[in-house]
Design a protein around this motif. Structure first.
Motif, PDB file in Angstrom:
ATOM      1  N   ARG A   1      -4.054  -9.168   8.587  1.00  0.00           N
ATOM      2  CA  ARG A   1      -4.447  -8.247   8.300  1.00  0.00           C
ATOM      3  C   ARG A   1      -5.587  -7.607   8.933  1.00  0.00           C
TER       4      ARG A   1
ATOM      5  N   TYR B   1       4.381  -9.673   6.596  1.00  0.00           N
ATOM      6  CA  TYR B   1       3.996 -10.183   7.950  1.00  0.00           C
ATOM      7  C   TYR B   1       4.858 -10.900   8.543  1.00  0.00           C
TER       8      TYR B   1
ATOM      9  N   TRP C   1       0.376  -3.491  -2.448  1.00  0.00           N
ATOM     10  CA  TRP C   1       1.569  -3.283  -1.900  1.00  0.00           C
ATOM     11  C   TRP C   1       1.452  -2.925  -0.263  1.00  0.00           C
ATOM     12  N   LEU C   2       2.198  -3.288   0.359  1.00  0.00           N
ATOM     13  CA  LEU C   2       2.485  -2.535   1.844  1.00  0.00           C
ATOM     14  C   LEU C   2       3.379  -1.311   2.087  1.00  0.00           C
TER      15      LEU C   2
ATOM     16  N   TRP D   1       3.924  -7.261  12.031  1.00  0.00           N
ATOM     17  CA  TRP D   1       4.485  -7.031  10.582  1.00  0.00           C
ATOM     18  C   TRP D   1       5.842  -6.909  10.586  1.00  0.00           C
TER      19      TRP D   1
ATOM     20  N   GLU E   1      -5.937   2.908   2.379  1.00  0.00           N
ATOM     21  CA  GLU E   1      -5.218   1.566   2.983  1.00  0.00           C
ATOM     22  C   GLU E   1      -5.471   0.520   1.811  1.00  0.00           C
TER      23      GLU E   1
ATOM     24  N   LYS F   1       5.436  -6.098  -1.227  1.00  0.00           N
ATOM     25  CA  LYS F   1       4.022  -6.458  -1.133  1.00  0.00           C
ATOM     26  C   LYS F   1       3.634  -6.853   0.371  1.00  0.00           C
ATOM     27  N   THR F   2       2.039  -6.546   0.518  1.00  0.00           N
ATOM     28  CA  THR F   2       1.748  -6.928   2.090  1.00  0.00           C
ATOM     29  C   THR F   2       2.046  -8.421   2.151  1.00  0.00           C
TER      30      THR F   2
ATOM     31  N   GLN G   1      -3.109  -1.432  -1.578  1.00  0.00           N
ATOM     32  CA  GLN G   1      -2.807  -2.916  -2.011  1.00  0.00           C
ATOM     33  C   GLN G   1      -2.521  -3.012  -3.404  1.00  0.00           C
TER      34      GLN G   1
END
Lengths: 334, 444
Positions: free
Chosen positions: B9, B398, B386-387, B81, B380, B393-394, B384
């Motif tokens: 991140r 990744y 959330w992606l 990602w 951004e 979800k973030t 969050q």
């Protein structure tokens, strides 16, 4: 549809290699053939209006890969994390060297950027070749279609290889020499006088090296991935690609329309690789069932078909831009 | 948070924040250069052509920095990602590939012609190249906003049993209701940056007593543009964006405003420090009922506070989100005041003599960059945890196979690279600014 996108992508990457290849090659040759400030300026001027647009072919091919085969994009970009980031840094250094060099004409500034330009161009050529080598050799994919490669392990192309092993380094060396030759022939074409003659003479010698390395890399490829023979046996029409490569290299050595010859050589080599991989796009080094193919990495039927509707007009426009650009700046630099 | 995830991140946030310092300036300048070229065509006044040539040089340097810092972005979707790219590539691959095909080729081809072809192309031909560079850069902005808008408010997709998300309608993707206001808000923000840069250069030349004629011309062009853009940031674009937030991401709105309890007649916090653990705002300076009014146009409308929502839906960086949002709004408000005042002075004909105001304009140049950056942070961080809002979800998106060690290695490399870039950039900009707009004819 998947096969169509495979070939469109192969064509985009081939276009990238042929176009950016000449400016990368001019970078490799820069310090070796351009001795005076005027000559160095001439080398840079010969690629000045083109290099940025040429590089966009790599970016656009990346976008098209993401669009058509997202799983391949995701898997390979994670797996090749380290070399890709290094390639990014090299691309950044190279772009800056070309753009910034002439902003401050001082005896400290100029050689600094000349060395950066030549060094980053040379390393990029090696890395791009090694990347192709990795795709042909295969990577240790797992059941989730993921992998991660360190930069090197024991330099053997086995089940757990690194990015660099004797095979990928050989491909990298071949790419380096091929682009070096390609760039020399571009400089020969675009400049005049001693600079042009020097480039021409060096290109003849480098072409010999390319010929030797091409034989070596072809033999090595069949050692590392024997099943590639099979593709040519199944569909002999594919032999047109290696034949084109040989003919192109022959043209370079004969010295008639050598730049077209080296372009043909690059097209032939790239499409030979694409043809012999098809329909695999990233082989697994451990288990053929885990190969990534155009079918298990595709984005979906709607996505691939709707994209053709804008992709085709886009490529027509782009071809128009490049035709115009190459016409506009078609003459020799002074 | 997983250390590797935190590093991914940070790396993406750092490289994209740094990158966007350049496009926000070049997209704004592209418009201003078209304005200058148009004025040159219509009035035949050679000073406009000189001004355009000077700004083209500034544009060229900034564009080069934008390109070299932009290439990593296209790669980092995959490198950092990977799981997200695998899941969502069927959708956002469209917009990113469209950007490459329709704007990068356009920009790269015509920028060269624009920078080096003024003599060969003739006046109209050169205007056309300036316009196409503008078009390319604004199209690029559109495709990126369309990509981000889909992550903020996903539309036109279906989810497969294996978790991959497939596109169902390209038109829905491109006409996402979120895209409209976000695009206008973002592009207006870039015009603010471009116009403030032009105002600051003009003010600098007047204060320093160099290139005075050009300095005045810069101010005459940039002040009205900056004023209109600064106002449009608030209304209609900021207002439209805020209403989208209230409608689709009420949790984000609550967190950005620092509103913990649901209230009828909710106030706006001008100042204050959020304490997320205790669920209150310390040292608040409030305007009563204002939040209800601007969100729902009623003084006593109910606005949901954070406590209304389950904690696992809260953005994970409430404090930074709150400050980003408030910095954006606060600076935006100051920009309106400053540009309206400057317009008044310009109209009265006293601007060029008002040295204090020229000083303010010159020193104001970093703030639009800060405001635009803070706006992106708000967008951004507001998305969050959330992606892809509501879908992924973030922490699920990744590149799990890239270890923290490798990510830290490249992060340090990026920090070093970009530190070096900053030094080069300041050096080159200072040279161009000192050299200034010359009265020479066009370079061939």
């Amino acid at each position: 549809m998947e096969a169509l996108w495979f070939w469109l992508l192969a064509l985009m990457l081939t276009t990238y290699v042929v176009l950016d290849g000449f400016d990368l090659g001019a970078g490799i040759a820069h310090l070796l053939i351009a001795k005076t400030e005027d000559e160095r300026k001439a080398v840079l001027e010969s690629i000045g209006p083109f290099w940025d647009g040429n590089e966009v072919w790599l970016i656009a091919a990346g976008g098209t890969l993401f669009l058509a085969f997202p799983t391949l994009y995701a898997a390979s970009f994670m797996g090749f994390y380290l070399p890709l980031i290094i390639v990014l840094w090299l691309l950044m250094f190279r772009g800056l060297s070309i753009e910034l060099r002439n902003h401050a004409p001082s005896p400290m500034w100029l050689p600094l950027w000349d060395v950066c330009f030549a060094g980053s161009s040379a390393l990029l050529a090696v890395f791009l070749g090694a990347a192709l080598g990795n795709v042909v050799r295969g990577v240790p994919l797992d059941a989730q279609q993921e992998f991660f490669l360190p930069l090197w392990t024991d330099f053997q192309p086995g089940r757990e290889p690194g990015i660099l092993d004797w095979y990928t380094v050989t491909v990298g060396a071949t790419a380096f020499c091929a682009l070096w030759m390609h760039g020399l022939l571009w400089v020969e074409r675009k400049t005049s006088g001693t600079l042009s003659e020097r480039a021409s003479a060096m290109a003849r010698r480098v072409a010999l090296g390319v010929a030797v390395l091409t034989v070596v890399v072809t033999a090595a490829t069949f050692v590392v991935r024997p099943e590639m023979w099979q593709r040519f046996a199944d569909a002999p029409w594919g032999l047109v690609f290696p034949v084109a490569a040989v003919a192109g290299l022959g043209t370079v050595m004969a010295g008639k329309r050598p730049f077209a010859g080296s372009a043909t050589y690059l097209v032939g080599m790239m499409l030979s690789a694409a043809f012999s991989l098809f329909p695999v796009v990233l082989p697994s080094s451990t288990d053929p069932a885990l190969h990534l193919t155009i079918y298990n990495t595709a984005s979906g039927a709607y996505s691939q078909s709707i994209a053709l509707w804008w992709w085709i007009p886009g490529i027509v426009l782009t071809t128009g831009y490049f035709t115009m650009l190459f016409r506009k700046f078609g003459s020799k630099v002074s | 948070m997983d250390y590797a995830l935190a590093l991914h991140r940070f790396q993406f946030a750092f490289t994209i924040t740094y990158h966007y310092l350049f496009p926000q300036l070049t997209m704004g300048l592209a418009l201003l250069i078209v304005v200058l070229k148009t004025l040159h065509l219509r009035t035949d006044d050679v000073r406009y052509a000189q001004a355009a040539r000077f700004w083209a040089k500034i544009f060229g340097i900034n564009f080069a920095f934008g390109v070299v810092t932009g290439i990593p972005m296209e790669f980092q979707f995959g490198t950092n990602w990977s799981r997200f790219s695998k899941a969502a590539g069927g959708v956002i691959g469209q917009t990113l590939a469209l950007e490459g095909m329709y704007s990068f080729f356009l920009e790269s081809t015509f920028l060269g012609l624009f920078l080096f072809g003024e003599k060969q192309l003739g006046r109209i031909g050169h205007w056309v190249t300036a316009f196409l560079v503008f078009l390319g850069s604004w199209l690029s902005g559109f495709f990126i906003i369309a990509t981000d808008a889909w992550m903020q408010h996903p539309v036109g997709y279906t989810t497969l049993p294996d978790g991959r998300i497939q596109l169902e309608s390209l038109s829905a993707l491109l006409l996402n209701p979120w895209t409209f206001w976000m695009y206008l808000h973002n592009m207006t923000g870039s015009v603010v940056t471009g116009a403030f840069a032009m105002m600051a250069s003009g003010a600098y030349y007047l204060i320093a007593g160099k290139h005075v004629e050009q300095g005045k011309l810069f101010l005459r062009i940039a002040v009205p543009v900056a004023t209109v853009a600064a106002i449009a940031m608030l209304f209609p674009t900021g207002d439209g964006q805020g209403k989208n937030l209230a409608k689709y991401q009420p949790i984000t709105l609550a967190a950005a405003e620092g509103l913990f309890d649901t209230e009828a007649g909710a106030p706006i916090a001008v100042l204050g420090q959020p304490d997320a653990n205790r669920g209150k705002l310390d040292n608040p300076l409030l305007i009563p009922r204002m939040l209800s009014m601007i969100t729902y146009q009623r003084w006593d409308a109910e606005v949901k506070g954070l406590n209304h929502f389950p904690k696992d839906q809260w953005p994970d960086q409430i404090e930074l989100l709150y400050y980003s949002f408030h910095i954006m709004v606060g600076l935006g408000t100051i920009f309106i005041g400053l540009t309206v005042l400057t317009s008044f002075y310009l109209w009265r004909g006293t601007l060029f003599r008002s040295r204090w105001l020229l000083w303010v304009l010159m020193l104001a140049v970093p703030f639009p960059f800060i405001a635009n950056t803070a706006g992106w942070f708000a967008a951004e961080l507001g998305r969050q945890p959330w992606l892809i809002y509501g879908l992924m979800k973030t922490s699920e998106g990744y590149s799990v196979r890239v270890s923290a060690g490798n990510t830290l290695f490249t992060t340090l490399g990026f920090l070093g690279m970009y530190g070096l870039l900053s030094i080069l950039y300041l050096f080159l900009m200072q040279r161009e600014l000192e050299h200034g707009p010359s009265s020479e004819e066009a370079a061939h």
